[in-house]
Motif scaffolding. Structure first.
Motif, PDB file in Angstrom:
ATOM      1  N   ALA A   1       2.154  23.734   2.012  1.00 26.59           N
ATOM      2  CA  ALA A   1       0.852  24.180   2.545  1.00 26.59           C
ATOM      3  C   ALA A   1      -0.031  24.669   1.408  1.00 26.59           C
ATOM      4  N   ILE A   2      -1.259  24.177   1.383  1.00 26.13           N
ATOM      5  CA  ILE A   2      -2.202  24.575   0.333  1.00 26.13           C
ATOM      6  C   ILE A   2      -3.473  25.059   1.026  1.00 26.13           C
ATOM      7  N   TYR A   3      -3.975  26.206   0.584  1.00 24.26           N
ATOM      8  CA  TYR A   3      -5.186  26.761   1.201  1.00 24.26           C
ATOM      9  C   TYR A   3      -6.294  26.835   0.168  1.00 24.26           C
ATOM     10  N   ILE A   4      -7.468  26.371   0.560  1.00 26.08           N
ATOM     11  CA  ILE A   4      -8.616  26.445  -0.335  1.00 26.08           C
ATOM     12  C   ILE A   4      -9.809  26.873   0.521  1.00 26.08           C
TER      13      ILE A   4
ATOM     14  N   MET B   1       0.832  -1.203   0.000  1.00 26.85           N
ATOM     15  CA  MET B   1       0.000   0.000   0.000  1.00 26.85           C
ATOM     16  C   MET B   1       0.871   1.260   0.000  1.00 26.85           C
ATOM     17  N   LYS B   2       0.419   2.268  -0.761  1.00 29.79           N
ATOM     18  CA  LYS B   2       1.189   3.516  -0.842  1.00 29.79           C
ATOM     19  C   LYS B   2       1.112   4.285   0.476  1.00 29.79           C
ATOM     20  N   LYS B   3       2.181   5.050   0.744  1.00 27.71           N
ATOM     21  CA  LYS B   3       2.226   5.843   1.974  1.00 27.71           C
ATOM     22  C   LYS B   3       1.199   6.993   1.910  1.00 27.71           C
ATOM     23  N   VAL B   4       0.548   7.272   3.036  1.00 25.48           N
ATOM     24  CA  VAL B   4      -0.382   8.412   3.094  1.00 25.48           C
ATOM     25  C   VAL B   4       0.443   9.684   3.324  1.00 25.48           C
ATOM     26  N   LYS B   5       0.383  10.605   2.349  1.00 26.07           N
ATOM     27  CA  LYS B   5       1.245  11.796   2.437  1.00 26.07           C
ATOM     28  C   LYS B   5       0.459  13.096   2.555  1.00 26.07           C
ATOM     29  N   THR B   6      -0.875  13.018   2.344  1.00 25.79           N
ATOM     30  CA  THR B   6      -1.678  14.240   2.341  1.00 25.79           C
ATOM     31  C   THR B   6      -2.625  14.260   3.531  1.00 25.79           C
ATOM     32  N   CYS B   7      -2.734  15.421   4.161  1.00 27.20           N
ATOM     33  CA  CYS B   7      -3.709  15.565   5.244  1.00 27.20           C
ATOM     34  C   CYS B   7      -4.543  16.828   4.997  1.00 27.20           C
ATOM     35  N   ILE B   8      -5.848  16.669   5.158  1.00 31.25           N
ATOM     36  CA  ILE B   8      -6.765  17.820   5.047  1.00 31.25           C
ATOM     37  C   ILE B   8      -7.096  18.313   6.454  1.00 31.25           C
ATOM     38  N   PHE B   9      -7.045  19.617   6.621  1.00 32.71           N
ATOM     39  CA  PHE B   9      -7.428  20.245   7.890  1.00 32.71           C
ATOM     40  C   PHE B   9      -8.650  21.125   7.626  1.00 32.71           C
ATOM     41  N   PRO B  10      -9.859  20.651   7.892  1.00 31.88           N
ATOM     42  CA  PRO B  10     -11.023  21.522   7.696  1.00 31.88           C
ATOM     43  C   PRO B  10     -11.064  22.555   8.833  1.00 31.88           C
ATOM     44  N   VAL B  11     -10.959  23.813   8.460  1.00 33.48           N
ATOM     45  CA  VAL B  11     -10.916  24.875   9.487  1.00 33.48           C
ATOM     46  C   VAL B  11     -11.908  25.985   9.142  1.00 33.48           C
TER      47      VAL B  11
ATOM     48  N   ALA C   1     -11.684  19.949  -1.018  1.00 31.17           N
ATOM     49  CA  ALA C   1     -10.262  19.676  -1.271  1.00 31.17           C
ATOM     50  C   ALA C   1     -10.062  18.596  -2.328  1.00 31.17           C
ATOM     51  N   GLU C   2     -11.134  18.109  -2.903  1.00 27.45           N
ATOM     52  CA  GLU C   2     -11.042  16.948  -3.812  1.00 27.45           C
ATOM     53  C   GLU C   2      -9.964  17.096  -4.893  1.00 27.45           C
ATOM     54  N   ALA C   3      -9.971  18.237  -5.580  1.00 22.69           N
ATOM     55  CA  ALA C   3      -9.055  18.408  -6.713  1.00 22.69           C
ATOM     56  C   ALA C   3      -7.590  18.415  -6.273  1.00 22.69           C
ATOM     57  N   LEU C   4      -7.353  18.572  -4.972  1.00 21.10           N
ATOM     58  CA  LEU C   4      -5.973  18.685  -4.479  1.00 21.10           C
ATOM     59  C   LEU C   4      -5.414  17.356  -3.973  1.00 21.10           C
ATOM     60  N   VAL C   5      -6.270  16.343  -3.939  1.00 21.44           N
ATOM     61  CA  VAL C   5      -5.819  15.040  -3.410  1.00 21.44           C
ATOM     62  C   VAL C   5      -5.460  14.128  -4.585  1.00 21.44           C
TER      63      VAL C   5
ATOM     64  N   PHE D   1     -15.045  10.774  -2.075  1.00 20.57           N
ATOM     65  CA  PHE D   1     -15.494  11.983  -2.785  1.00 20.57           C
ATOM     66  C   PHE D   1     -16.733  11.686  -3.639  1.00 20.57           C
ATOM     67  N   HIS D   2     -16.725  10.510  -4.249  1.00 21.86           N
ATOM     68  CA  HIS D   2     -17.850  10.102  -5.084  1.00 21.86           C
ATOM     69  C   HIS D   2     -19.143  10.124  -4.252  1.00 21.86           C
TER      70      HIS D   2
END
Ligand code: UTP
Length: 289
Positions: free
Chosen positions: A100-103, A1-11, A118-122, A215-216
């Motif tokens: 860091a990415i802000y949306i 399994m691939k490493k999890v590298k992305t985290c979303i922070f809903p703020v 954040a869908e398009a960024l994952v 997301f679907h």
């Protein structure tokens, strides 16, 4: 399994339970001892090997962006004055360029909607989500524990803890089908059920490892409890395709979105800090309850 590298922070939430403090200060910038909640969350993600940090923000939350940005004027002054320790504290919180990415979420339509923003960024097959107002005090950072346990999983994973039955109406609650050590598998999940309808007292806290397929389901999700698009409802829809695993993390969780939880977090974190511990005892001793 691939490493999890992305985290979303809903703020992007309103933080209405903490008004008036959160009128012009984001809830996620509330300080516990000496750091804002969002910094604890980012440090936890870093310790778990996360490399991309996606913040779903909203109007009035720009203090979060500033917090993780460089501050040349302040740094120059600190350098001139020989304040090395303070400089170090700033360096520790900076994110690398591009990390860091802000949306923006344009309206607080719910946690599920915030994640969907954040869908398009994952790019990866699986990603993490941390809710900064759920602060966990633990020896091994909570998300790190979860990602270690996630290695053998095929579906979604949520951090869980047992809550008293009279509090199930505040959480997403799992209907348990199987227990294996720290893992519990669910064949159902219910958002904020009343005590009479709660299938267990195993509650989801603000830590998730999600497959991209979520997301679907979020796209098709109608508003649920509280008129919001709930992540829990999308998790429920995905159960027939992928197993839903609850992970009983080791540690103590504080709901810093409430005054009581935030106060307790301050006491617990201060008590775990060698420089503050003694003083805390003296201070608390001054008050009779
Ligand atoms: P909460 O359920 O605590 O909601 O959100 P809230 O709006 O922040 O606070 P109250 O209920 O008004 O007091 C849990 C997390 O999800 C984010 C929040 O910022 C918080 O980190 N969230 C919630 C969003 O990003 N968008 C939303 O529409 C709702």
């Amino acid at each position: 399994m691939k490493k999890v590298k992305t985290c979303i922070f809903p703020v992007a939430g309103l933080g209405s339970r903490f008004l008036p403090a959160t009128k012009s200060i984001p809830k996620e910038m509330l300080v516990v001892v000496d750091k804002p909640l969002i910094q604890y969350a980012v440090e936890e993600a870093k310790a778990a090997g996360i490399e991309r940090f996606i913040f779903v923000t909203s109007q009035g939350k720009s203090a979060i962006e500033d917090h993780f940005d460089s501050s040349p004027t302040l740094e120059t002054i600190l350098k001139k004055r020989g304040k090395d320790q303070e400089l170090q504290a700033l360096e520790g919180l900076r994110l690398e360029p591009g990390q860091a990415i802000y949306i923006r979420q344009h309206a607080p339509l719910g946690l599920g909607h915030a994640v969907l923003c954040a869908e398009a960024l994952v790019n990866e097959e699986a990603f993490a989500v941390i809710l900064a107002d759920d602060l966990v005090l633990s020896r091994e950072p909570c998300l790190k524990q979860m990602l270690n346990a996630y290695q053998k999983e095929q579906g979604n994973m949520v951090g869980v803890m047992d809550v008293p039955y009279d509090q199930t109406h505040r959480y997403g609650i799992l209907k348990i089908s199987k227990e294996e050590g720290q893992k519990v598998y669910a064949d159902g999940v219910f958002e904020k059920p009343d005590i009479q309808k709660a299938p267990s007292r195993v509650a989801i806290i603000g830590r998730y490892v999600l497959k991209k397929e979520i997301f679907h389901h979020l796209h098709k999700q109608h508003p649920g409890a509280g008129g919001e698009i709930q992540l829990t409802d999308a998790l429920q829809k995905m159960i027939p395709e992928k197993p839903l695993c609850g992970f009983r993390y080791s540690g103590q969780r504080f709901d810093c979105g409430t005054k009581e939880g935030w106060l307790e977090a301050n006491i617990a974190f201060a008590a775990s800090c060698p420089e503050l511990r003694l003083n805390l005892k003296t201070v608390l001793g001054k008050y009779s309850f």
